[in-house]
Design a protein around this motif. Structure first.
Motif, mmCIF file in Angstrom:
data_model
loop_
_atom_site.group_PDB
_atom_site.id
_atom_site.type_symbol
_atom_site.label_atom_id
_atom_site.label_comp_id
_atom_site.label_asym_id
_atom_site.label_seq_id
_atom_site.Cartn_x
_atom_site.Cartn_y
_atom_site.Cartn_z
ATOM 1 N N ARG A 329 57.832 10.800 56.446
ATOM 2 C CA ARG A 329 56.700 10.938 56.285
ATOM 3 C C ARG A 329 55.980 9.524 56.322
ATOM 4 O O ARG A 329 56.364 8.718 55.820
ATOM 5 C CB ARG A 329 56.149 11.401 54.925
ATOM 6 C CG ARG A 329 56.491 12.902 54.747
ATOM 7 C CD ARG A 329 57.353 13.578 53.944
ATOM 8 N NE ARG A 329 57.325 14.939 53.706
ATOM 9 C CZ ARG A 329 57.532 15.761 54.702
ATOM 10 N NH1 ARG A 329 57.769 15.510 55.814
ATOM 11 N NH2 ARG A 329 57.514 17.082 54.164
ATOM 12 N N ASN A 337 50.505 8.578 49.110
ATOM 13 C CA ASN A 337 50.993 9.552 47.899
ATOM 14 C C ASN A 337 50.131 10.979 48.051
ATOM 15 O O ASN A 337 50.285 11.704 47.709
ATOM 16 C CB ASN A 337 50.697 8.819 46.438
ATOM 17 C CG ASN A 337 51.886 7.872 46.383
ATOM 18 O OD1 ASN A 337 53.042 8.003 46.721
ATOM 19 N ND2 ASN A 337 51.605 6.755 45.607
ATOM 20 N N VAL A 340 51.537 12.960 50.841
ATOM 21 C CA VAL A 340 52.542 13.705 50.185
ATOM 22 C C VAL A 340 52.184 14.874 49.148
ATOM 23 O O VAL A 340 52.952 16.118 49.362
ATOM 24 C CB VAL A 340 53.709 12.816 49.582
ATOM 25 C CG1 VAL A 340 54.796 13.552 48.933
ATOM 26 C CG2 VAL A 340 54.416 11.995 50.490
ATOM 27 N N MET A 341 51.466 14.538 48.450
ATOM 28 C CA MET A 341 50.813 15.620 47.840
ATOM 29 C C MET A 341 50.104 16.978 48.326
ATOM 30 O O MET A 341 50.346 17.956 48.127
ATOM 31 C CB MET A 341 49.703 15.241 46.557
ATOM 32 C CG MET A 341 49.375 16.012 45.493
ATOM 33 S SD MET A 341 47.679 15.701 45.037
ATOM 34 C CE MET A 341 46.437 16.509 45.963
ATOM 35 N N LEU A 343 51.048 17.670 51.421
ATOM 36 C CA LEU A 343 51.945 18.353 51.888
ATOM 37 C C LEU A 343 52.759 19.573 51.137
ATOM 38 O O LEU A 343 52.985 20.522 51.438
ATOM 39 C CB LEU A 343 53.006 17.490 52.784
ATOM 40 C CG LEU A 343 52.246 16.597 53.773
ATOM 41 C CD1 LEU A 343 53.314 15.677 54.404
ATOM 42 C CD2 LEU A 343 51.676 17.300 54.933
ATOM 43 N N ALA A 344 52.783 18.875 49.815
ATOM 44 C CA ALA A 344 53.532 19.721 48.760
ATOM 45 C C ALA A 344 52.564 20.999 48.479
ATOM 46 O O ALA A 344 53.212 22.224 48.344
ATOM 47 C CB ALA A 344 53.528 19.068 47.517
ATOM 48 N N VAL A 345 51.232 20.765 48.376
ATOM 49 C CA VAL A 345 50.480 21.909 48.337
ATOM 50 C C VAL A 345 50.419 23.059 49.315
ATOM 51 O O VAL A 345 50.614 24.113 49.190
ATOM 52 C CB VAL A 345 48.755 21.326 48.023
ATOM 53 C CG1 VAL A 345 47.828 22.679 47.959
ATOM 54 C CG2 VAL A 345 48.677 20.762 46.811
ATOM 55 N N GLN A 347 52.890 23.557 51.361
ATOM 56 C CA GLN A 347 54.338 24.169 51.505
ATOM 57 C C GLN A 347 54.376 25.243 50.247
ATOM 58 O O GLN A 347 54.589 26.248 50.293
ATOM 59 C CB GLN A 347 55.271 23.125 51.161
ATOM 60 C CG GLN A 347 56.697 23.617 50.377
ATOM 61 C CD GLN A 347 57.790 23.142 51.649
ATOM 62 O OE1 GLN A 347 57.682 22.099 52.186
ATOM 63 N NE2 GLN A 347 58.852 23.967 51.872
ATOM 64 N N LYS A 348 53.698 24.800 49.050
ATOM 65 C CA LYS A 348 53.960 25.664 48.016
ATOM 66 C C LYS A 348 52.709 26.689 47.994
ATOM 67 O O LYS A 348 52.879 27.897 47.417
ATOM 68 C CB LYS A 348 53.857 24.809 46.546
ATOM 69 C CG LYS A 348 53.824 25.563 45.439
ATOM 70 C CD LYS A 348 55.359 25.639 44.840
ATOM 71 C CE LYS A 348 55.178 26.361 43.308
ATOM 72 N NZ LYS A 348 56.583 26.810 42.871
ATOM 73 N N ASN A 353 56.548 26.134 55.606
ATOM 74 C CA ASN A 353 57.434 25.364 55.362
ATOM 75 C C ASN A 353 57.888 24.177 56.256
ATOM 76 O O ASN A 353 57.736 24.086 57.530
ATOM 77 C CB ASN A 353 58.952 26.404 55.667
ATOM 78 C CG ASN A 353 59.971 25.618 55.212
ATOM 79 O OD1 ASN A 353 60.361 24.738 54.268
ATOM 80 N ND2 ASN A 353 61.355 26.444 55.450
ATOM 81 N N GLY A 355 59.541 21.364 54.951
ATOM 82 C CA GLY A 355 60.686 20.548 54.113
ATOM 83 C C GLY A 355 61.507 19.911 55.310
ATOM 84 O O GLY A 355 61.848 18.610 54.971
ATOM 85 N N LEU A 403 45.731 20.872 43.488
ATOM 86 C CA LEU A 403 46.809 21.335 43.480
ATOM 87 C C LEU A 403 47.366 22.660 43.516
ATOM 88 O O LEU A 403 48.287 23.011 43.825
ATOM 89 C CB LEU A 403 47.482 20.574 42.258
ATOM 90 C CG LEU A 403 47.852 19.289 41.911
ATOM 91 C CD1 LEU A 403 48.448 18.884 40.636
ATOM 92 C CD2 LEU A 403 48.661 18.521 43.277
#
Ligand code: TYD
Ligand code: MG
Length: 459
Positions: A329, A337, A340-341, A343-345, A347-348, A353, A355, A403
Motif C-alpha cells: 500500500r 494510516n 489503510v483505514m 481500505l479496511a472499511v 473490505q469489511k 476483497n 486483501g 468506520l
C-alpha cells in the motif's frame, strides 16, 4: 572582551534548536537523527537572555501602561501586491511584525520577497538586505522581474549589528533579511548559520522590528545536511511562519502558513514561476485539473476547503494484483494510516476483497490533503481502478467516511458545490446529511448518499 569566560561548547539540534551538553544521535525533542552540531558558547552571550546589543537594551526603558491607554484601533496592514500572499498573511503585512519565510533553496523565496518589496516600495519605504547576493546580482534579478518602486533600496551586508544600526537610523516600513543563515553577530563565537547565531540574530531582529515598528521578513533555508540551522529553530521567536513549497516537477509553488499571530493558518497561496518572476495562480482548481485524462479509470475529482477557498483536485487510485505475496500500500499526498483505514472499511463494510491487491493512492499535482472530506473520493478512485470502470468525468465527489462505512457530513458543502459548478461539473456526490436544509443548486445535480456502497452503482 572582558568578563567573557573560557570558551565552552554546547551541542544543538539543527532541526529544532534543542540544546545539550553532550552529543546525541537522536534529538529527544524533535526525534530527528544525526542533527547535533557542536558550537562554542560564550557565557556573556548566554546571560543576555533577551538578546540585542547592550546599548539597545539600555535604551529600551520599561514603562507600564494602563489597559485604557492601549490603542485598540486596528493597525492598517501593508498590501504585498499579491492577493495570494496577503491572504496567507491574514490580510496583508502587520506593521512591526516579524515574518519567517522558509523553504528549500531555489524554491523562489528571494524572488517572492523581491517582488513584494518592489510592490510595497510604491507606497512605503523598503530596504532589501541580502547576505547571499551582491548588489549586482540583485540588480540582474530585478531586471528579470520588471518594474521596481523608486524607493526600494538595497544593502549587501551580513553583520546583523551594523544592519540594525542602519535600520534604527533609516526606520523603513519594511525590510527583508535574505537569509537569516548568512547573518552573524560578533558577540557570538559560532560560525554564521549555526543554531546560536541564527537564534541570536533573529532575536535582535525581533527587538529591532518591535521597537522601530519595522515589518521584517526573514528568509530561512530549509537544510538537509544538518550543519546549518533550519527555520524550525526560530519558529517560536517570530510572529508568523510561512513555508514556500514546490511540487518540483509541477512548476507551481504553494505558500502555507504554519503559525500566524495575526491570522488563520489554513490559507494557502498558489504561485507559478515564470520567466519574469512569480505569478499568482488565482484559479488553482483550473490549474490543478489541467491535463486530466478523459475517461481514465481510478481518477476522481474531489473538492477541499483550503482556508477560505474551495479547491478541486484529482485523487488517483490504482489497485493491482499483488506480485510478491504481501500486498503493498502506498499513499502519496495523503496520510498513509488514513488510506489503510479506508481500505479496511471498504473490505469489511462493502465486502470488496482487496486483501491480495497492491493499492496506490496519489493526489495529482503533488498536492497534500489532510482533510477527511476526501475520503469518499479515495474509496471511489480505488473502486474504479479495481473494476476497471471510469468515473464519469463531470462528477465531483466529497464526504468523510466513518468506520461503519457511513458517509458523514463535511463543512462548507455549498461552497464546494459552487466551485464544482463554476468549473462546469454536472454532478456532485456528497453526504446526504449535508444536503438537508440546503437550497438545491439549479445548474448541477446533487446526489446525497449515506453509505459508501451507494455510490458504486455509478460505476
Ligand atoms: P530564488 O528566488 O533565487 O530561490 P531561493 O531564494 O528560494 O533560493 O529563485 C530560484 C529559481 O527561480 C532559480 O532557479 C531561477 C528561477 N527564476 C525564474 O525561473 N524566473 C525568474 O524570473 C527568476 C527571478 C528566477
Ligand atoms: Mg535566495
Amino acid at each position: 572582551m572582558a568578563g567573557k569566560s573560557k570558551e565552552e561548547t554546547v551541542f544543538f539540534c539543527t532541526e529544532c534548536g534543542y540544546e545539550s551538553r553532550k552529543w546525541m544521535g537522536q534529538c529527544p525533542s524533535c526525534r530527528s537523527w544525526s542533527t547535533f552540531s557542536e558550537e562554542p558558547v560564550t557565557r556573556i552571550r548566554a546571560s543576555g537572555r533577551q538578546g540585542g546589543s547592550s546599548a539597545a537594551r539600555a535604551a529600551a526603558e520599561i514603562m507600564p501602561v494602563r489597559m485604557d491607554d492601549i490603542s485598540t484601533e486596528p493597525e492598517e496592514r501593508i498590501s504585498t501586491g499579491f492577493d495570494e500572499f496577503s491572504r496567507v498573511l491574514g490580510g496583508g503585512i502587520v506593521p512591526g511584525s516579524l515574518i519567517l519565510v522558509g523553504g528549500d533553496p531555489g524554491v523562489g523565496k528571494s524572488t517572492l520577497l523581491l517582488q513584494t518589496a518592489a510592490k510595497v516600495a510604491e507606497k512605503h519605504s523598503v530596504i532589501y538586505i541580502s547576505g547571499e547576493e551582491s548588489l549586482k546580482q540583485i540588480r540582474l534579478r530585478a531586471r528579470r522581474i520588471g518594474e521596481m518602486g523608486e524607493d526600494l533600496r538595497f544593502v549587501a551586508e551580513t553583520d546583523i549589528d551594523r544592519i540594525i544600526s542602519m535600520l534604527e537610523k533609516e526606520k523603513p516600513d519594511l525590510c527583508v533579511i535574505d537569509s537569516i543563515q548568512t547573518m552573524s553577530t560578533a558577540d557570538s563565537q559560532s560560525v554564521p548559520g549555526s543554531v546560536s547565531q541564527v537564534r541570536e540574530c533573529s532575536q535582535r531582529m525581533m527587538i529591532c522590528a518591535k521597537q522601530n515598528n519595522i515589518a521584517t521578513f526573514l528568509v530561512g533555508h530549509v537544510t538537509k545536511e544538518g550543519t546549518v540551522a533550519g527555520p524550525r529553530v526560530l519558529e517560536h521567536i517570530v510572529d508568523t511562519v510561512l513555508y514556500f513549497e514546490s511540487g518540483e516537477q509541477f512548476g507551481y509553488r504553494v505558500l502555507r502558513s504554519a503559525k500566524n499571530r495575526f491570522g488563520s493558518t489554513n490559507e494557502i497561496g498558489v504561485f507559478e514561476m515564470s520567466g519574469e518572476g512569480l505569478k499568482e495562480v488565482l484559479n488553482p482548481s483550473e490549474y490543478l485539473l489541467e491535463g486530466r485524462f478523459k475517461n481514465a479509470t481510478g481518477a476522481v475529482v474531489t473538492c477541499l476547503i483550503e482556508g477560505s477557498r474551495a479547491m478541486l483536485m484529482e485523487v488517483q487510485g490504482l489497485a493491482a494484483d499483488t506480485q510478491y505475496g504481501i500486498a503493498r500500500r502506498q499513499a502519496n499526498g495523503m496520510d498513509y494510516n488514513r488510506m489503510v483505514m479506508l481500505l479496511a472499511v471498504l473490505q469489511k463494510r462493502a465486502g470488496v476483497n482487496i486483501g491480495q491487491m497492491d493499492v496506490y493512492v496519489n493526489i495529482a499535482g503533488g498536492m497534500k490533503i489532510t482533510q477527511p472530506s476526501a475520503d469518499l473520493a479515495v474509496i471511489l478512485a480505488v473502486m474504479s481502478s479495481l473494476r476497471n470502470v471510469p468515473v464519469p468525468e463531470d462528477t465531483v465527489v466529497f464526504g468523510e467516511v466513518g468506520l461503519s462505512g457511513e458517509v458523514r457530513s463535511v463543512p462548507q458543502a455549498s461552497d464546494r458545490i459552487r466551485e464544482a459548478e463554476r468549473l462546469g461539473f454536472r454532478r456532485v456526490i456528497m453526504p446526504a446529511v449535508s444536503l438537508k436544509g440546503m437550497e438545491r443548486p439549479r445548474q448541477i445535480e446533487t446526489i446525497g448518499i449515506s453509505f459508501i456502497s451507494e455510490m458504486f452503482a455509478l460505476l
